[in-house]
Design a protein around this motif. Structure first.
Motif, PDB file in Angstrom:
ATOM      1  N   GLN A   1      39.930  27.522  33.145  1.00  0.00           N
ATOM      2  CA  GLN A   1      39.393  27.262  34.486  1.00  0.00           C
ATOM      3  C   GLN A   1      39.669  28.429  35.428  1.00  0.00           C
ATOM      4  OE1 GLN A   1      40.958  22.806  34.378  1.00  0.00           O
ATOM      5  NE2 GLN A   1      39.850  23.192  36.257  1.00  0.00           N
ATOM      6  N   LEU A   2      40.680  29.218  35.102  1.00  0.00           N
ATOM      7  CA  LEU A   2      41.021  30.385  35.925  1.00  0.00           C
ATOM      8  C   LEU A   2      41.181  31.604  35.036  1.00  0.00           C
ATOM      9  CD1 LEU A   2      41.949  31.822  38.549  1.00  0.00           C
ATOM     10  CD2 LEU A   2      44.273  31.020  38.033  1.00  0.00           C
ATOM     11  N   LEU A   3      40.468  32.676  35.381  1.00  0.00           N
ATOM     12  CA  LEU A   3      40.627  33.968  34.727  1.00  0.00           C
ATOM     13  C   LEU A   3      41.292  34.924  35.709  1.00  0.00           C
ATOM     14  CD1 LEU A   3      37.105  34.466  33.091  1.00  0.00           C
ATOM     15  CD2 LEU A   3      39.151  33.480  32.050  1.00  0.00           C
ATOM     16  N   ILE A   4      42.245  35.687  35.232  1.00  0.00           N
ATOM     17  CA  ILE A   4      42.873  36.728  36.038  1.00  0.00           C
ATOM     18  C   ILE A   4      42.533  38.064  35.399  1.00  0.00           C
ATOM     19  CG2 ILE A   4      45.038  37.693  36.892  1.00  0.00           C
ATOM     20  CD1 ILE A   4      46.219  34.869  36.752  1.00  0.00           C
ATOM     21  N   ILE A   5      41.831  38.908  36.156  1.00  0.00           N
ATOM     22  CA  ILE A   5      41.481  40.250  35.696  1.00  0.00           C
ATOM     23  C   ILE A   5      42.254  41.222  36.566  1.00  0.00           C
ATOM     24  CG2 ILE A   5      39.630  41.900  35.284  1.00  0.00           C
ATOM     25  CD1 ILE A   5      37.695  39.584  34.985  1.00  0.00           C
ATOM     26  N   ASP A   6      43.317  41.753  36.005  1.00  0.00           N
ATOM     27  CA  ASP A   6      44.274  42.585  36.737  1.00  0.00           C
ATOM     28  C   ASP A   6      43.909  44.064  36.607  1.00  0.00           C
ATOM     29  OD1 ASP A   6      46.520  43.104  38.247  1.00  0.00           O
ATOM     30  OD2 ASP A   6      47.940  42.845  36.603  1.00  0.00           O
ATOM     31  N   GLU A   7      44.247  44.826  37.643  1.00  0.00           N
ATOM     32  CA  GLU A   7      44.122  46.287  37.624  1.00  0.00           C
ATOM     33  C   GLU A   7      42.682  46.748  37.425  1.00  0.00           C
ATOM     34  OE1 GLU A   7      46.843  47.674  34.661  1.00  0.00           O
ATOM     35  OE2 GLU A   7      48.624  47.137  35.843  1.00  0.00           O
TER      36      GLU A   7
ATOM     37  N   ALA B   1      42.073  44.555  33.190  1.00  0.00           N
ATOM     38  CA  ALA B   1      40.664  44.889  32.970  1.00  0.00           C
ATOM     39  C   ALA B   1      40.504  45.700  31.690  1.00  0.00           C
ATOM     40  CB  ALA B   1      40.121  45.665  34.178  1.00  0.00           C
ATOM     41  N   ALA B   2      41.430  46.641  31.454  1.00  0.00           N
ATOM     42  CA  ALA B   2      41.346  47.481  30.259  1.00  0.00           C
ATOM     43  C   ALA B   2      41.518  46.663  28.984  1.00  0.00           C
ATOM     44  CB  ALA B   2      42.396  48.584  30.328  1.00  0.00           C
ATOM     45  N   SER B   3      42.493  45.739  28.965  1.00  0.00           N
ATOM     46  CA  SER B   3      42.726  44.945  27.757  1.00  0.00           C
ATOM     47  C   SER B   3      41.572  43.980  27.502  1.00  0.00           C
ATOM     48  CB  SER B   3      44.046  44.176  27.865  1.00  0.00           C
ATOM     49  OG  SER B   3      43.972  43.161  28.854  1.00  0.00           O
TER      50      SER B   3
END
Length: 261
Positions: free
Chosen positions: A178-184, A151-153
Motif C-alpha cells: 500500500q506504500l512504496l518508498i523511493i529513496d534518493e 531509486a537506484a536499487s
C-alpha cells in the motif's frame, strides 16, 4: 538440624499429572489440523460454563494478539528497510509543511488511506530518509504492507526482472504494497529503459498506492534525472495530482556531527 524431605506425591496425584500432560499433547496434536468452525464452536459454547467461556475468550484473544504480532514482524521484514528509524525523538525543526497539512495529519498516515503521495524535498542530511523510513515502519505496525527501495536499487531490480523474463511477477509483488518508498531519487541518473520501468511503477500506483519520494532535485530538474522530459512530466503530473511536497531546510546532520571538521 533436621533433614529436608521431598514432598510425598500420592499415586492419585501422579496419575492426574500424567493424564493432564497426555491431554495437553492430544489437544496440541489436534490443533494442527483443526481450524475453527463457527457452528461447532457455537454448539460447544451453548453448554459451556462461565469459567469455560472465560478461558475460551482468553485463548482466542491470545491467539489474535500472537497473529497480529507475527504479521507486524513479517511486514517489517518484507519492507526491506535498511535501518530501524522511528518517529520517537525525530527532529521536526527542519521541516516546512504545506499550509493545509501538518505533522499531526502526517503521523496519522491518512495519506496512505487516500492513496496520496509525498515528496520529501531538501538537501542531503536533513532527515528525509529518516522520516520516510519511520513513517513506513509505523505503517507496518498498523498492518499496512510497505516496500522500501532506493531509486537506484529499484531500477536495477526492475532491469534484472525484465532481462530474466519475470517483470510482470516483480511488478505484481511491488503492487501488493500500500506504500512504496523511493529513496534518493536524483542521486543517480536514469536511462531511457529504466525511466520506462519506473514510469510503469508510478502508473500502476496511481490512485491505488501511496509513494513517498525523497529527493534533493526540484521538479524542474526531474527531466535531467529521468533522461526524458516527457517521461518526467508524466510522472510529475501523477505525483502532484494526489500528492504534497514537504520541504526540508538547514545543514546536514551528518556534517554538523562529523568527526572530520
Amino acid at each position: 538440624m533436621g533433614t529436608h524431605r521431598p514432598p510425598v506425591i500420592m499415586p492419585d496425584m501422579k496419575r492426574r499429572r500424567q493424564t493432564t500432560g497426555e491431554r495437553i499433547e492430544t489437544i496440541m496434536a489436534l490443533s494442527k489440523s483443526l481450524p475453527l468452525t463457527r457452528q461447532v464452536l457455537a454448539d460447544q459454547l451453548a453448554d459451556a460454563t462461565p469459567g469455560q467461556m472465560e478461558f475460551i475468550e482468553s485463548w482466542m484473544r491470545a491467539e489474535l494478539d500472537s497473529r497480529e504480532h507475527s504479521k507486524r514482524s513479517r511486514l517489517l521484514k518484507q519492507a526491506g528497510f535498511p535501518q530501524a528509524k522511528e518517529l520517537d525523538g525525530y527532529d521536526w525543526t527542519p521541516i516546512r509543511f504545506p499550509v493545509d497539512y501538518g505533522r499531526e495529519q502526517l503521523e496519522t498516515l491518512d495519506f496512505i488511506d487516500h492513496a496520496e503521495d509525498l515528496v520529501l524535498f531538501g538537501p542531503p542530511g536533513v532527515g528525509k530518509t529518516h522520516l520516510a523510513i519511520a513513517l513506513g515502519r509505523q505503517a507496518c505496525r498498523n498492518g499496512i504492507p510497505v516496500r522500501y527501495f532506493t531509486a537506484a536499487s529499484l531500477v536495477m531490480r526492475l532491469l534484472r526482472a525484465s532481462t530474466d523474463g519475470r517483470l510482470d511477477r516483480e511488478l505484481a509483488a511491488i503492487g501488493k504494497a500500500q506504500l512504496l518508498i523511493i529513496d534518493e531519487l536524483g542521486y543517480v541518473p536514469i536511462d531511457e529503459e529504466a525511466s520506462r520501468l519506473l514510469f510503469q511503477i508510478v502508473t500502476n500506483a496511481y490512485e491505488t498506492q501511496s509513494i513517498i519520494y525523497t529527493t534533493n532535485i526540484e521538479f524542474s530538474g526531474w527531466g535531467r534525472v529521468f533522461g526524458d522530459p516527457n517521461m518526467a512530466a508524466a510522472i510529475i503530473d501523477r505525483t502532484i495530482h494526489h500528492g504534497r511536497m514537504i520541504r526540508f531546510e538547514g545543514d546536514s546532520w551528518r556534517k554538523t556531527h562529523a568527526l572530520m571538521q
